[in-house]
Scaffold this motif. Structure first.
Motif, mmCIF file in Angstrom:
data_model
loop_
_atom_site.group_PDB
_atom_site.id
_atom_site.type_symbol
_atom_site.label_atom_id
_atom_site.label_comp_id
_atom_site.label_asym_id
_atom_site.label_seq_id
_atom_site.Cartn_x
_atom_site.Cartn_y
_atom_site.Cartn_z
ATOM 1 N N GLU A 198 105.014 3.526 -41.577
ATOM 2 C CA GLU A 198 104.108 2.538 -42.187
ATOM 3 C C GLU A 198 104.292 2.744 -43.685
ATOM 4 O OE1 GLU A 198 101.555 6.255 -41.555
ATOM 5 O OE2 GLU A 198 102.652 4.831 -40.375
ATOM 6 N N ASP B 21 94.042 -5.339 -36.033
ATOM 7 C CA ASP B 21 94.464 -3.961 -35.833
ATOM 8 C C ASP B 21 95.443 -3.141 -36.701
ATOM 9 O OD1 ASP B 21 92.330 -4.176 -33.951
ATOM 10 O OD2 ASP B 21 94.192 -4.766 -32.337
ATOM 11 N N ASN B 22 96.120 -4.045 -37.662
ATOM 12 C CA ASN B 22 97.180 -3.445 -38.253
ATOM 13 C C ASN B 22 96.684 -2.471 -39.511
ATOM 14 O OD1 ASN B 22 99.424 -3.108 -40.051
ATOM 15 N ND2 ASN B 22 100.189 -5.370 -39.705
ATOM 16 N N PRO B 23 97.505 -1.317 -39.588
ATOM 17 C CA PRO B 23 96.832 -0.353 -40.821
ATOM 18 C C PRO B 23 97.185 -0.969 -42.192
ATOM 19 C CG PRO B 23 98.688 0.462 -39.579
ATOM 20 C CD PRO B 23 98.434 -0.707 -38.821
ATOM 21 N N TRP B 24 98.111 -1.779 -42.235
ATOM 22 C CA TRP B 24 98.662 -2.201 -43.449
ATOM 23 C C TRP B 24 97.476 -2.747 -44.704
ATOM 24 C CZ3 TRP B 24 98.904 -7.561 -45.718
ATOM 25 C CH2 TRP B 24 99.699 -7.510 -46.659
ATOM 26 N N ARG C 188 94.686 -1.591 -45.014
ATOM 27 C CA ARG C 188 93.806 -0.576 -45.410
ATOM 28 C C ARG C 188 94.820 0.155 -46.420
ATOM 29 N NH1 ARG C 188 93.050 0.191 -39.598
ATOM 30 N NH2 ARG C 188 94.327 1.669 -39.596
ATOM 31 N N ARG C 189 95.987 0.303 -46.658
ATOM 32 C CA ARG C 189 96.708 0.614 -47.681
ATOM 33 C C ARG C 189 96.501 0.053 -48.875
ATOM 34 N NH1 ARG C 189 100.307 4.289 -46.592
ATOM 35 N NH2 ARG C 189 101.383 3.877 -48.377
#
Length: 158
Positions: free
Chosen positions: A40, A112-115, A117-118
């Motif tokens: 990621e 559900d994507n962690p992107w 949150r970055r």
């Protein structure tokens, strides 16, 4: 062959600044993600980190190039100008990152994507670094009032 006068500051070339603003953070973050095995981070290096940095460099560089030299305070230290614009860019990047992190997870394919949150970390950090470096280099390409590029005439003893 160089067309700049001897002693003149180096020219400010916007496309070079934008290219460096994209490539350097993308390479460093991508290498860090590859070494630590964080896919990621590698993806973010090529998109949000490098892209934000290039966008800020292009926008700020274009704005700075269009400003007449007489409109800026001539006595503002180079480091202070770079720091102030870097902090301003970080604040704007943080606001955009927080808004995007709040609203993007509401989209079904990003739920559900962690992107997203970055973004509150990637955007302000990339913005601050790009704005600081572009401002520093732009101020370095400008002559300060009262300086000349021609050598001073020699004094003759009478």
């Amino acid at each position: 062959m160089s067309t700049k006068a001897p002693g003149a500051p180096p020219p400010f070339v916007l496309w070079r600044e934008v290219l460096a603003a994209y490539a350097m953070p993308a390479l460093m973050a991508g290498a860090g993600g590859a070494i630590t095995r964080q896919p990621e981070l590698v993806a973010a290096a090529l998109t949000t980190i490098g892209g934000t940095s290039a966008l800020v460099a292009a926008t700020l560089g274009a704005l700075l190039r269009r400003r007449p030299a007489r409109t800026r305070p001539p006595r503002t230290p180079r480091a202070l100008a770079a720091a102030l614009l870097g902090l301003t860019a970080a604040a704007l990047g943080l606001a955009a990152g927080l808004a995007a992190a709040h609203w993007l997870p509401h989209l079904p394919h990003l739920a559900d994507n962690p992107w997203p949150r970055r973004l509150p970390v990637d955007l302000p950090l990339s913005s601050a670094i790009a704005a600081t470096i572009v401002t520093w280099r732009w101020r370095g390409s400008r002559r300060t009032p009262g300086t000349t590029t021609a050598p001073l005439p020699e004094r003759q003893n009478a």
